[in-house]
Design a protein around this motif. Sequence first.
Motif, PDB file in Angstrom:
ATOM      1  N   ARG A 155       0.812  -1.222   0.000  1.00  0.00           N
ATOM      2  CA  ARG A 155       0.000   0.000   0.000  1.00  0.00           C
ATOM      3  C   ARG A 155       0.839   1.262   0.000  1.00  0.00           C
ATOM      4  NH1 ARG A 155      -4.654   1.108   4.607  1.00  0.00           N
ATOM      5  NH2 ARG A 155      -5.418   3.118   3.829  1.00  0.00           N
ATOM      6  N   TYR A 156       1.899   1.299   0.817  1.00  0.00           N
ATOM      7  CA  TYR A 156       2.637   2.542   0.999  1.00  0.00           C
ATOM      8  C   TYR A 156       4.011   2.573   0.316  1.00  0.00           C
ATOM      9  CZ  TYR A 156      -0.897   3.739   4.452  1.00  0.00           C
ATOM     10  OH  TYR A 156      -2.091   4.040   5.070  1.00  0.00           O
ATOM     11  N   VAL A 157       4.479   1.423  -0.172  1.00  0.00           N
ATOM     12  CA  VAL A 157       5.785   1.396  -0.832  1.00  0.00           C
ATOM     13  C   VAL A 157       5.657   0.939  -2.284  1.00  0.00           C
ATOM     14  CG1 VAL A 157       8.117   0.428  -0.810  1.00  0.00           C
ATOM     15  CG2 VAL A 157       6.961   0.929   1.355  1.00  0.00           C
ATOM     16  N   ASN A 158       5.107  -0.259  -2.470  1.00  0.00           N
ATOM     17  CA  ASN A 158       5.141  -0.821  -3.822  1.00  0.00           C
ATOM     18  C   ASN A 158       4.210  -0.104  -4.797  1.00  0.00           C
ATOM     19  OD1 ASN A 158       6.418  -3.019  -5.377  1.00  0.00           O
ATOM     20  ND2 ASN A 158       4.306  -3.615  -5.756  1.00  0.00           N
ATOM     21  N   THR A 179       5.654  -5.505 -17.963  1.00  0.00           N
ATOM     22  CA  THR A 179       5.635  -6.820 -17.319  1.00  0.00           C
ATOM     23  C   THR A 179       6.927  -7.585 -17.603  1.00  0.00           C
ATOM     24  OG1 THR A 179       3.220  -6.978 -17.508  1.00  0.00           O
ATOM     25  CG2 THR A 179       4.422  -9.036 -17.198  1.00  0.00           C
ATOM     26  N   LEU A 180       7.354  -7.577 -18.852  1.00  0.00           N
ATOM     27  CA  LEU A 180       8.552  -8.332 -19.237  1.00  0.00           C
ATOM     28  C   LEU A 180       9.823  -7.695 -18.695  1.00  0.00           C
ATOM     29  CD1 LEU A 180       7.576  -9.262 -22.907  1.00  0.00           C
ATOM     30  CD2 LEU A 180       7.515 -10.722 -20.868  1.00  0.00           C
ATOM     31  N   ILE A 181       9.865  -6.367 -18.612  1.00  0.00           N
ATOM     32  CA  ILE A 181      11.026  -5.698 -18.009  1.00  0.00           C
ATOM     33  C   ILE A 181      11.116  -6.059 -16.532  1.00  0.00           C
ATOM     34  CG2 ILE A 181      12.028  -3.461 -17.388  1.00  0.00           C
ATOM     35  CD1 ILE A 181      10.753  -2.348 -19.980  1.00  0.00           C
ATOM     36  N   GLY A 182       9.958  -6.083 -15.857  1.00  0.00           N
ATOM     37  CA  GLY A 182       9.944  -6.489 -14.454  1.00  0.00           C
ATOM     38  C   GLY A 182      10.424  -7.916 -14.272  1.00  0.00           C
ATOM     39  N   GLY A 223      11.728  -5.283  -9.687  1.00  0.00           N
ATOM     40  CA  GLY A 223      10.849  -6.205 -10.390  1.00  0.00           C
ATOM     41  C   GLY A 223       9.436  -6.185  -9.817  1.00  0.00           C
ATOM     42  N   PHE A 224       9.328  -6.104  -8.490  1.00  0.00           N
ATOM     43  CA  PHE A 224       8.019  -6.070  -7.839  1.00  0.00           C
ATOM     44  C   PHE A 224       7.293  -4.762  -8.129  1.00  0.00           C
ATOM     45  CE2 PHE A 224       5.630  -6.190  -3.544  1.00  0.00           C
ATOM     46  CZ  PHE A 224       4.545  -6.821  -4.133  1.00  0.00           C
ATOM     47  N   ALA A 225       8.020  -3.653  -8.095  1.00  0.00           N
ATOM     48  CA  ALA A 225       7.403  -2.357  -8.392  1.00  0.00           C
ATOM     49  C   ALA A 225       6.901  -2.314  -9.841  1.00  0.00           C
ATOM     50  CB  ALA A 225       8.400  -1.231  -8.139  1.00  0.00           C
ATOM     51  N   ASP A 249       4.156 -13.795 -12.730  1.00  0.00           N
ATOM     52  CA  ASP A 249       4.189 -13.822 -11.266  1.00  0.00           C
ATOM     53  C   ASP A 249       4.467 -15.239 -10.755  1.00  0.00           C
ATOM     54  OD1 ASP A 249       3.716 -11.140 -11.000  1.00  0.00           O
ATOM     55  OD2 ASP A 249       1.566 -11.345 -10.632  1.00  0.00           O
ATOM     56  N   CYS A 250       3.787 -16.215 -11.332  1.00  0.00           N
ATOM     57  CA  CYS A 250       3.988 -17.600 -10.911  1.00  0.00           C
ATOM     58  C   CYS A 250       5.408 -18.059 -11.227  1.00  0.00           C
ATOM     59  CB  CYS A 250       2.968 -18.498 -11.605  1.00  0.00           C
ATOM     60  SG  CYS A 250       2.960 -20.189 -10.998  1.00  0.00           S
ATOM     61  N   ALA A 251       5.899 -17.696 -12.411  1.00  0.00           N
ATOM     62  CA  ALA A 251       7.258 -18.079 -12.805  1.00  0.00           C
ATOM     63  C   ALA A 251       8.291 -17.470 -11.858  1.00  0.00           C
ATOM     64  CB  ALA A 251       7.534 -17.636 -14.240  1.00  0.00           C
ATOM     65  N   LYS A 252       8.067 -16.222 -11.439  1.00  0.00           N
ATOM     66  CA  LYS A 252       8.994 -15.567 -10.511  1.00  0.00           C
ATOM     67  C   LYS A 252       9.065 -16.325  -9.192  1.00  0.00           C
ATOM     68  CE  LYS A 252       7.253 -11.460 -10.311  1.00  0.00           C
ATOM     69  NZ  LYS A 252       7.019 -10.020 -10.065  1.00  0.00           N
ATOM     70  N   MET A 253       7.892 -16.701  -8.682  1.00  0.00           N
ATOM     71  CA  MET A 253       7.847 -17.426  -7.424  1.00  0.00           C
ATOM     72  C   MET A 253       8.621 -18.736  -7.507  1.00  0.00           C
ATOM     73  SD  MET A 253       4.190 -17.404  -5.526  1.00  0.00           S
ATOM     74  CE  MET A 253       3.584 -16.022  -6.457  1.00  0.00           C
ATOM     75  N   LEU A 254       8.358 -19.486  -8.562  1.00  0.00           N
ATOM     76  CA  LEU A 254       9.033 -20.771  -8.747  1.00  0.00           C
ATOM     77  C   LEU A 254      10.537 -20.577  -8.884  1.00  0.00           C
ATOM     78  CD1 LEU A 254       6.525 -22.353 -11.279  1.00  0.00           C
ATOM     79  CD2 LEU A 254       6.876 -23.098  -8.921  1.00  0.00           C
ATOM     80  N   ALA A 255      10.934 -19.613  -9.709  1.00  0.00           N
ATOM     81  CA  ALA A 255      12.353 -19.415 -10.012  1.00  0.00           C
ATOM     82  C   ALA A 255      13.142 -18.961  -8.792  1.00  0.00           C
ATOM     83  CB  ALA A 255      12.507 -18.406 -11.145  1.00  0.00           C
ATOM     84  N   LEU A 256      12.569 -18.066  -7.986  1.00  0.00           N
ATOM     85  CA  LEU A 256      13.320 -17.536  -6.849  1.00  0.00           C
ATOM     86  C   LEU A 256      13.577 -18.604  -5.792  1.00  0.00           C
ATOM     87  CD1 LEU A 256      11.855 -13.957  -6.366  1.00  0.00           C
ATOM     88  CD2 LEU A 256      14.123 -14.596  -7.175  1.00  0.00           C
ATOM     89  N   HIS A 257      12.580 -19.412  -5.507  1.00  0.00           N
ATOM     90  CA  HIS A 257      12.801 -20.459  -4.506  1.00  0.00           C
ATOM     91  C   HIS A 257      13.727 -21.551  -5.043  1.00  0.00           C
ATOM     92  CE1 HIS A 257      10.187 -18.751  -1.514  1.00  0.00           C
ATOM     93  NE2 HIS A 257       9.225 -18.614  -2.410  1.00  0.00           N
ATOM     94  N   MET A 258      13.681 -21.802  -6.339  1.00  0.00           N
ATOM     95  CA  MET A 258      14.643 -22.733  -6.922  1.00  0.00           C
ATOM     96  C   MET A 258      16.056 -22.162  -6.839  1.00  0.00           C
ATOM     97  SD  MET A 258      12.843 -24.629 -10.182  1.00  0.00           S
ATOM     98  CE  MET A 258      12.258 -23.151 -11.004  1.00  0.00           C
ATOM     99  N   ALA A 259      16.178 -20.836  -7.023  1.00  0.00           N
ATOM    100  CA  ALA A 259      17.487 -20.194  -6.910  1.00  0.00           C
ATOM    101  C   ALA A 259      18.022 -20.306  -5.484  1.00  0.00           C
ATOM    102  CB  ALA A 259      17.377 -18.723  -7.322  1.00  0.00           C
TER     103      ALA A 259
END
Length: 243
Positions: free
Chosen positions: A26-29, A51-54, A85-87, A114-124
């Motif tokens: 609410r106050y940052v992103n 979206t793709l740049i993020g 990326g989140f912003a 969004d789903c791909a980001k979640m999967l990729a970060l935890h795999m990283a």
Amino acid sequence: MSQFGYAIRELSAAQKSAKGVSLYSRYVNRPAGRILAAVGYSMKLTPNQITLIGALFTLTGGTLIATLGPSPAVALGVFVALVLGFALDSADGQLARLTGTGSPAGEWLDHVVDCAKMLALHMAVLISFYRHFDFSAPVYLLVPVAFQFAAVMVFFGGILTEQLKRAERLKSTAGGPAAVAPASTLRSVALLPVDYGVFCAIFLAFGSRDLFVTLYCVLLAAHVLFMVAFLVKWYRELAAPGR
């Protein structure tokens, strides 16, 4: 008035409801996304391009996690990449509303990324744990797997519930938009442990093995608890009489 100034003014007057949103979002992103959306508007970028740049920023952060050993410099680089990326993930939707170019295809792309980001970060994180953290017990390697499971379940359950409720509203004979309850500050605080922005923030501790693992495990526990609570809540809402 400049294109940037026009975009900021219009976006400030047309923000989504804060209901169900954590304090960070609410106050940052969202404010950061508003600025990036205005920049994108000035540069004549499309929401899908935003979206793709993020996604590229998030991929950069994930690559740093998986390939480089933990250090303060890497921690800062990962944090900056993930936060941007989140912003940008907020900016694409705001730009779509500003330009009237929202579409089912754009919404689909946003959710898939969004789903791909979640999967990729935890795999990283899993790769980093295996390569750089020298755990004495292999059980620690299950932590990112469990976190990935809980995060994806919350994400998918939330998206599916939203879509089913939207379809139900369209079939309703009542007509008109559903009333939106005011945002609760207490709820906004309670949602912080499962906010993606808070997840990004813990990578500032990536240079310290013990601190990062502790924070990562704390957020995992929060995600598991929220997953159970959310799934029960969403099912009851959809199963309620009159739906």
